[in-house]
Write an enzyme that holds these catalytic residues in place. Sequence first.
Site, PDB file in Angstrom:
ATOM      1  N   GLU A  44       0.842  -1.214   0.000  1.00  0.00           N
ATOM      2  CA  GLU A  44       0.000   0.000   0.000  1.00  0.00           C
ATOM      3  C   GLU A  44       0.870   1.254   0.000  1.00  0.00           C
ATOM      4  O   GLU A  44       0.631   2.210   0.740  1.00  0.00           O
ATOM      5  CB  GLU A  44      -0.950  -0.017   1.204  1.00  0.00           C
ATOM      6  CG  GLU A  44      -1.700  -1.340   1.330  1.00  0.00           C
ATOM      7  CD  GLU A  44      -2.679  -1.377   2.489  1.00  0.00           C
ATOM      8  OE1 GLU A  44      -3.851  -1.103   2.261  1.00  0.00           O
ATOM      9  OE2 GLU A  44      -2.253  -1.666   3.622  1.00  0.00           O
ATOM     10  N   CYS A  94     -11.571   0.567   6.713  1.00  0.00           N
ATOM     11  CA  CYS A  94     -11.045   1.854   7.173  1.00  0.00           C
ATOM     12  C   CYS A  94     -11.639   3.038   6.427  1.00  0.00           C
ATOM     13  O   CYS A  94     -11.851   4.098   7.010  1.00  0.00           O
ATOM     14  CB  CYS A  94      -9.522   1.860   7.045  1.00  0.00           C
ATOM     15  SG  CYS A  94      -8.911   1.302   5.444  1.00  0.00           S
TER      16      CYS A  94
END
Length: 620
Positions: free
Chosen positions: A308, A401
């Site tokens: 990420e 998230c």
Amino acid sequence: MTHLATERAAPALPRAARSPHQPLAIPAVRLGEGGVLGGWQRRNAEATIGHCVAQLESSGVLDNFRRVVGESGAPYRGFVFADSDLYKTIEAVAWEIARSGTDRWDAWLDDVIGLVARVQEPSGYVMTWIQGVHPEKRFAELHWTHEMYVAGHLIQAAVALDRAAGRDDLLRIATAFADLLDRRFGPGREEGVCGHPEIETALVELYRHTGVERYLALAQRMVDLRGRGLLKVGNLGATYFQDHAPVRQARDAVGHAVRQLYLNAGVTDVHLETGEPALLEAMQAQWDSAHHRKMYLTGAFGSRHRDEAFGDDYELPSDRAYAETCATIADVHWSWRMLLATGEPAAYAETIERELHNALAAAVGDDGTTFFYANPLQLRPDRFSEENAPRERRAWYSCACCPPNLARLLAQVSAYVATSTDDELVLHLYADAEIDVPAHLGGGVLRVETSYPDDGAVRLRHDGDRPLRLALRVPSWSSRTVLDGAPAEADADGYLRVDLAGAATLELDLAPRWTRAHHRADALRGARAIEVGPRVYCVEQVDLPDDVALDDLVVDERAPLVRADGATVRTTAAVRPRADALYGPTEQDLSAGEVAVVAIPFARWGNRGSSAMRVWLPVV
Ligand SMILES: [Zn+2]
């Protein structure tokens, strides 16, 4: 009973009087629901927040709390940091209370805060994965357990709720946890930092809200200890965790993008309170790295799915962009703090505007209840789908998230519209709004009437005893700006000054334009994007004839761009023959046929089913 929010109902309110810019409280900036930002905020209130509340039940987040105290027999569900979904949703509710005064969520707040209170141990500790699944890992694997990350979201939610509704039950829970962290990891005690930054910015907010200096000292310590090799980084490596170099020496934005950007928000917060020049200097270098060499045109970050992560400088592939929604949200937080810290707001405000109207607007569907996690700038027609990069927005994710993060950002977005200084009201974002003018600037209400960025006209009105000194941001792309019918120029700082007595109209230049990328951005070479004002445009397959494939289009930047209905842009493109060989000789004219092309704002893509999409269109 509806709530009356306090004048401190806003995020990131510096305690030290170091910044020339003072944030305005959320209730002082009332976005018109007919405007673009205000309409989005209303949809957030009516659809997104309730959706998040429902998902906390169906995804198991609340059961994770109940099982710790014997109120549920369900197994633990979700990632280790699932508690943070609850805290982010509470924070969204809190700012929504500040905005609208709603009491819709009061009973729900009673329930969930009561639940968190029952789960909290007398020591102050509360984190359901540790308490209910792996108690032996408590503070033992800080690189991975996210305990301080979860505490950070708890603190932010608690501060928001107290500022917005004068409700301090969650704040008592949060301060007890912060006190535990201070007893264990405070100055002179055990050395430890969290693998996922977030606690830093939260502790500074807790200090600002309570005045207790220990919280600022703990935040400072977390910043000081990073990059000292305290984390067991394993195969991911220290860069992933921003533990490869001390904060004051780390000049490039690297590693896990969300972590770097949350860390930078926290570091900037510490600087705003302590004034330490070395921290701001490092943050300015970081900001240049992230925004001048690593940001996507849409205001997204993270070029690699692997880890990420930020990519290298100019590594900006459109199709494989990770571009997580949370990274852009983190950057809004950080850029706002840089705006306050530097007192030179133009570039930071323009970035926030780009992020809101592109990467973040696209991350949620027209329904307000479906979301992207990754936000690529190209979707190939036959591209595989993977969990965090699906072809269409999803209602929720196993790592959830992003959706509640968007909910809390939209609920607080009016706080980013304007600031006041000693002698002027500064407009950073244009949105239909009523803004309470601070008393030291003469008081009264500034009315801003606009459908920006659908339209470039911004009508301003203020009736008071004396003229209102306004500083109006002139975006860098506005090549012809007009005030009351006459050409107008911004000052060197990018803001146009007006002494407003009665009404005035600002007109920003929304002529469509072609945009190119830096020559080192290999993935974007030989391509152009269409932009209108702060918006990036894209072309979707669904707008092309059935026999024309999106990926066969070739544009010519001499072709006119014409604004059309519904904020669309029309142009023409050539169509390459699909039968072309994979490789062939140079200097061969492969163009064949011409087709009318309709481009739509990237913010709106993917709302008409799964369809190939691209922002960057080849010119050769
Ligand atoms: Zn996310």
